[in-house]
Design an enzyme around this catalytic site. Structure first.
Site, PDB file in Angstrom:
ATOM      1  N   LYS A  13       0.907  -1.231   0.106  1.00  0.00           N
ATOM      2  CA  LYS A  13       0.102  -0.039   0.006  1.00  0.00           C
ATOM      3  C   LYS A  13       0.844   1.425   0.044  1.00  0.00           C
ATOM      4  CE  LYS A  13      -2.037  -1.288   3.992  1.00  0.00           C
ATOM      5  NZ  LYS A  13      -1.301  -2.422   4.222  1.00  0.00           N
ATOM      6  N   ARG A  88      -9.851   0.271   8.628  1.00  0.00           N
ATOM      7  CA  ARG A  88      -9.290  -1.159   9.092  1.00  0.00           C
ATOM      8  C   ARG A  88     -10.181  -2.050   9.823  1.00  0.00           C
ATOM      9  NH1 ARG A  88      -3.495   0.003   8.734  1.00  0.00           N
ATOM     10  NH2 ARG A  88      -2.209  -1.808   9.419  1.00  0.00           N
ATOM     11  N   ARG A 127      11.899  -5.431   4.622  1.00  0.00           N
ATOM     12  CA  ARG A 127      11.658  -3.724   4.282  1.00  0.00           C
ATOM     13  C   ARG A 127      12.456  -2.845   5.390  1.00  0.00           C
ATOM     14  NH1 ARG A 127       5.673  -1.607   5.434  1.00  0.00           N
ATOM     15  NH2 ARG A 127       6.037  -2.948   7.278  1.00  0.00           N
ATOM     16  N   ARG A 160      11.563  -1.057  10.757  1.00  0.00           N
ATOM     17  CA  ARG A 160      10.415  -0.494  11.704  1.00  0.00           C
ATOM     18  C   ARG A 160      10.479  -1.364  12.827  1.00  0.00           C
ATOM     19  NH1 ARG A 160       4.775   0.457   8.284  1.00  0.00           N
ATOM     20  NH2 ARG A 160       4.134  -0.899   9.902  1.00  0.00           N
ATOM     21  N   ARG A 171       0.014  -9.172  13.452  1.00  0.00           N
ATOM     22  CA  ARG A 171      -0.696  -8.121  12.406  1.00  0.00           C
ATOM     23  C   ARG A 171      -1.516  -8.887  11.414  1.00  0.00           C
ATOM     24  NH1 ARG A 171       4.714  -5.137  10.803  1.00  0.00           N
ATOM     25  NH2 ARG A 171       3.537  -3.944   9.456  1.00  0.00           N
TER      26      ARG A 171
END
Ligand code: AP5
Length: 213
Positions: A13, A88, A127, A160, A171
């Site tokens: 996203k 969400r 990431r 992160r 998650r």
């Protein structure tokens, strides 16, 4: 053009929001980025959100809806926006409808980036993000030009805090339980478009542009 990017954590996203934002000159509204800024500022909202985000759970609907209500009223949203990571939950989606009705606007398209759970762990743990401008990279799939540095501002990339194998499990659990029902919510409204999020970065971008044009 009011668009929402929908998909699991790590589905792409944030990555895809950037080129759309530049092409159509509309802001990206990422609730994750807003919360991370609040954490960096050590504001009361940030301190509250941090505990929940570190566990990979969702921040309360009331807090998130309040943030979005204020954000969508800002001038730069008048020509359109890209929602990234919001709504969400069903209550957030219902609140968004009320807010948009008050503002006299509607959601034009919900773009679902379809990526299986089996690909998510590698995407998230690989990431690296720029703490300055939020640009996402990947150690294999989307490498920066200079290792460890943001292409745009040269800032040192970071991992992160919630991008670890343990948090990914929570998650994904939160996604399937609380967020995935939004797929049918928007399908029934005939505004949901599915994109193959497993294609290469450029191909995913092209698929989105075709939908928007
Ligand atoms: P948030 O920041 O929204 O995180 P998320 O939804 O988990 O999404 P991500 O940022 O992890 O993934 P993405 O889809 O943007 O993927 P990206 O493009 O970076 O939220 C964080 C937390 O904040 C939540 O857990 C929650 O606690 C809280 N929160 C936020 N919003 C909330 C809300 N509305 N309600 C309640 N709580 C909220 O891509 C991932 C990686 O894959 C990158 O390395 C990228 O380079 C790579 N990649 C992207 N596309 C491809 C491709 N096509 N092929 C190969 N690699 C790719």
């Amino acid at each position: 053009m009011n668009i929402m990017l929908f998909g699991a954590p790590g589905s792409g996203k944030g990555t895809q929001a950037k080129p759309i934002m530049e092409k159509y000159n509309i802001p990206q509204i990422s609730t994750g980025d807003i919360l991370r800024s609040a954490i960096a500022e050590k504001s009361p909202l940030g301190l509250e959100a941090k505990k929940v985000m570190d566990l990979g759970q969702l921040v309360s609907d009331d807090i998130i809806i309040g943030i979005i209500k204020e954000r969508l009223k800002q001038d730069d949203c008048k020509k359109g926006f890209i929602l990234d990571g919001f709504p969400r939950t069903i209550p957030q989606a219902e609140a968004l409808e009320v807010i948009m009705k008050e503002l006299g606007i509607k959601l034009d398209k919900v773009i679902s980036l379809n990526v299986p759970d089996s690909a998510i762990l590698e995407r998230i743990t690989g990431r690296r993000v720029c703490p300055n401008d939020g640009t996402s990279y990947h150690i294999t799939f989307n490498q920066p030009k200079v290792e460890g540095k943001c292409d745009i501002c040269g800032t040192e990339l970071i991992l992160r805090k919630d991008d670890n194998a343990e948090t990914v499990v929570s998650r994904l659990e939160a996604y399937h339980k609380q967020t995935a029902p939004l797929f049918d919510f928007y399908k029934e409204k005939n505004i949901l478009v599915e994109i193959d999020g497993m294609a290469g970065l450029e191909e995913v971008k092209n698929q989105i542009v075709r939908v928007l044009e």
